[in-house]
Write a protein that holds these residues in place. Structure first.
Motif, short mmCIF file in Angstrom:
data_model
loop_
_atom_site.label_atom_id
_atom_site.label_comp_id
_atom_site.label_asym_id
_atom_site.label_seq_id
_atom_site.Cartn_x
_atom_site.Cartn_y
_atom_site.Cartn_z
N ASN A 108 0.81 -1.21 0.00
CA ASN A 108 0.00 0.00 0.00
C ASN A 108 0.85 1.26 0.00
OD1 ASN A 108 -3.13 -0.52 0.35
ND2 ASN A 108 -2.08 -2.12 1.51
N GLY A 109 1.94 1.25 0.75
CA GLY A 109 2.80 2.43 0.79
C GLY A 109 3.48 2.70 -0.54
N VAL A 110 4.08 1.67 -1.12
CA VAL A 110 4.77 1.84 -2.41
C VAL A 110 3.78 2.20 -3.51
CG1 VAL A 110 6.14 0.69 -4.18
CG2 VAL A 110 6.69 0.32 -1.77
N ALA A 111 2.66 1.46 -3.58
CA ALA A 111 1.68 1.70 -4.63
C ALA A 111 1.10 3.10 -4.55
CB ALA A 111 0.55 0.67 -4.55
N ARG A 112 0.71 3.53 -3.34
CA ARG A 112 0.13 4.86 -3.18
C ARG A 112 1.16 5.95 -3.45
NH1 ARG A 112 -4.65 5.49 -4.42
NH2 ARG A 112 -4.81 3.32 -4.96
N GLY A 113 2.42 5.68 -3.07
CA GLY A 113 3.48 6.64 -3.34
C GLY A 113 3.69 6.86 -4.83
N VAL A 114 3.71 5.75 -5.58
CA VAL A 114 3.88 5.84 -7.03
C VAL A 114 2.67 6.51 -7.68
CG1 VAL A 114 4.06 4.48 -9.15
CG2 VAL A 114 5.44 3.86 -7.17
N PHE A 115 1.48 6.15 -7.22
CA PHE A 115 0.26 6.79 -7.73
C PHE A 115 0.33 8.30 -7.53
CE2 PHE A 115 -2.46 2.82 -7.43
CZ PHE A 115 -2.76 2.80 -8.77
N ASN A 157 3.13 10.47 -6.77
CA ASN A 157 4.19 11.30 -7.37
C ASN A 157 4.47 10.97 -8.83
OD1 ASN A 157 6.27 9.15 -7.46
ND2 ASN A 157 6.28 9.33 -5.22
N GLU A 158 3.94 9.84 -9.33
CA GLU A 158 4.03 9.45 -10.74
C GLU A 158 5.47 9.25 -11.23
OE1 GLU A 158 1.67 12.00 -13.25
OE2 GLU A 158 -0.07 11.87 -11.94
N SER A 159 6.43 9.09 -10.33
CA SER A 159 7.80 8.83 -10.75
C SER A 159 7.88 7.49 -11.49
CB SER A 159 8.73 8.79 -9.54
OG SER A 159 8.79 10.04 -8.91
N ILE A 187 8.42 17.40 -3.21
CA ILE A 187 7.30 18.22 -2.73
C ILE A 187 6.04 17.38 -2.57
CG2 ILE A 187 5.75 20.14 -3.34
CD1 ILE A 187 8.22 21.38 -4.81
N ASP A 188 5.75 16.56 -3.56
CA ASP A 188 4.51 15.79 -3.57
C ASP A 188 4.46 14.76 -2.45
OD1 ASP A 188 2.07 14.68 -5.40
OD2 ASP A 188 3.21 13.02 -4.57
N SER A 189 5.47 13.89 -2.40
CA SER A 189 5.40 12.75 -1.47
C SER A 189 6.05 13.01 -0.12
CB SER A 189 6.06 11.52 -2.13
OG SER A 189 5.29 11.08 -3.22
#
Length: 464
Positions: free
Chosen positions: A265-272, A274-276, A306-308
């Motif tokens: 959940n942490g990795v998936a939500r982070g990628v969602f 900041n879109e890196s 800034i985003d994450s």
């Protein structure tokens, strides 16, 4: 059909893609010498001090704000709440983990965007993964570029750029101010049409004004709540680090979470959020006025920071210090609103927290619509040429207007799927062209060193 699409979505956004996204960031971090740490202060200075002397359509700051407009959105508010509700406080740690290495990926995307950009038939800058695939890897890889552009166009028209954002705005305003969703949707479509038909310069000017203000307002609200609940701040950090590597016990209405749930959940939500690695942000980065690809890479890198590492972190801590992350009787999408209302008063019969969150959420989602409009336009131009730009804008505005009337779960799932598929060709290109990223980085910092040396020698000559 819904069940099939849901399973496909879970498969695409499963461990393989998340490992590939983070793994690419780790590889780039090593090859670039921990650039997200060693050069972050310089990158933050460049946001406001880049000379904007090179070719391009908009300033480097405008390009960053346009990218942030599309990146900073509902994921920063609702997405973080979803991660905490499903994965526990440890999910926030893994969000930081993904963002840290994602900064190196975002840097590489910015470098390649400038390195391989070109002018379209209208004389405007065109860039992004589809161009660094064809211009960097060669024409034989053009099917990869087409695959990316097709996926990006679908996401812009049917998902991230329209329906999901419009639904977030209309639902928030309808619930707080009781205004009809259909009317709000039509007003949105009108505003989007006025701004986007004037092109990237209009979008970037709006982004330059709105993004800093909306981010600052949200930060002030969150920091205020954290100051009021300062006694719970240190225990919150302790729980985050403890839960990252050990299961989170059931507390209050929270049912507990395994370490695997926290990581996913942490990795998936982070990628969602900041879109890196997804390949969207370099489309905006390519339009920046700059002579050096690495300079825009540094500026792009700050977007993930800034985003994450700032906005998402403040959201997560706000949910934790107020204790609402443990509430099972509150819908996930309303957790942040509940956190705001636990601290902020009611004025004139309206909860101040709900009103402020409605404003922030609406601005976040509206700027996301503008950013994704540009992303989709560039994807459409790559596929069908400049003659398709006006028809695309008309369809996009129509989709924004329809977003208030439609509840299309299948369309959202399809958009989520193609959003994940965007990452595949982009990551292949980043890995294949990582040597170019390293070479551009070396050349840029050697240039800075030479310029510094010349400045020192000039001062010494004047003193002599």
């Amino acid at each position: 059909m819904i069940q099939f699409l849901d399973q496909l979505d879970s498969f695409i956004w499963g461990p393989p893609l998340l490992v590939l996204l983070v793994g690419t960031g780790i590889m780039l971090t090593i090859r670039l010498g921990l650039i997200q740490v060693t050069k972050l202060p310089q990158a933050l200075k460049l946001i406001f001090k880049s000379d904007d002397s090179g070719e391009g359509d908009i300033s480097s700051f405008g390009a960053l704000c346009t990218a942030l407009a599309a990146t900073v959105g509902t994921g920063n508010i609702i997405g973080v709440a979803t991660a905490l509700a499903a994965g526990g406080p440890g999910a926030l740690f893994w969000m930081w983990f993904a963002a840290f290495f994602g900064m190196a990926t975002k840097y590489a995307e910015g470098v390649l965007a400038i390195k391989y950009r070109q002018l379209d038939e209208n004389g405007q800058v065109a860039g992004g993964p589809m161009y660094y695939i064809t211009n960097g890897m060669g024409e034989k890889f053009k099917p990869l570029a087409i695959f990316f552009a097709f996926s990006g166009g679908l996401v812009a028209l049917f998902g991230m750029g329209t329906f999901t954002q419009v639904n977030a705005i209309t639902s928030s305003i309808e619930n707080t101010l009781h205004l009809p969703a259909e009317g709000v949707g039509l007003v949105l479509a009108l505003l989007v049409g006025i701004i986007t038909f004037r092109g990237i310069n209009s979008i970037s000017k709006v982004a330059e004004k709105v993004v800093p203000v909306m981010a600052a307002c949200y930060l002030i609200i969150c920091v205020t709540i954290l100051v009021i609940n300062h006694a719970s701040l240190l225990p919150a950090f302790e729980l985050i680090f403890k839960s990252a590597l050990t299961p989170t016990a059931a507390v209050g209405g929270f049912t507990g979470a395994t370490v695997a749930m926290a990581i996913r959940n942490g990795v998936a939500r982070g990628v969602f959020s900041n879109e890196s690695g997804l390949g969207s942000a370099p489309i905006a980065a390519a339009a920046a006025k700059t002579e050096w690809a690495a300079e825009q890479g540094l500026i792009s890198m700050t977007g993930t920071f800034i985003d994450s590492l700032i906005i998402c972190t403040l959201t997560g801590l706000t949910l934790m210090v107020t204790g609402v992350w443990q509430m099972s009787d509150v819908a996930t999408g309303a957790l942040t609103e509940t956190a705001f209302n636990t601290v902020l008063p009611t004025i004139g019969g309206l909860p101040l927290g709900s009103v402020l969150l409605m404003v922030c959420l609406s601005l976040f989602a509206f700027t996301t619509i503008l950013g994704w409009n540009y992303y989709g336009e560039r994807c459409c131009e790559f596929l069908f040429g400049v003659k398709s730009i006006i028809p695309y804008r008309l369809i996009f505005v129509l989709m924004v207007g329809l977003g208030a009337f439609l509840q299309l779960e299948a369309v959202w799932l399809i958009a989520d799927i193609v959003n994940g598929l965007m990452a595949l060709p982009n990551l292949i290109a980043i890995v294949a062209l990582s040597g170019v990223v390293v070479a551009e980085t070396k050349a840029y910092f050697e240039h800075l060193q030479e310029r510094k040396q010349q400045s020192v020698e000039s001062i010494q000559a004047m003193e002599d």
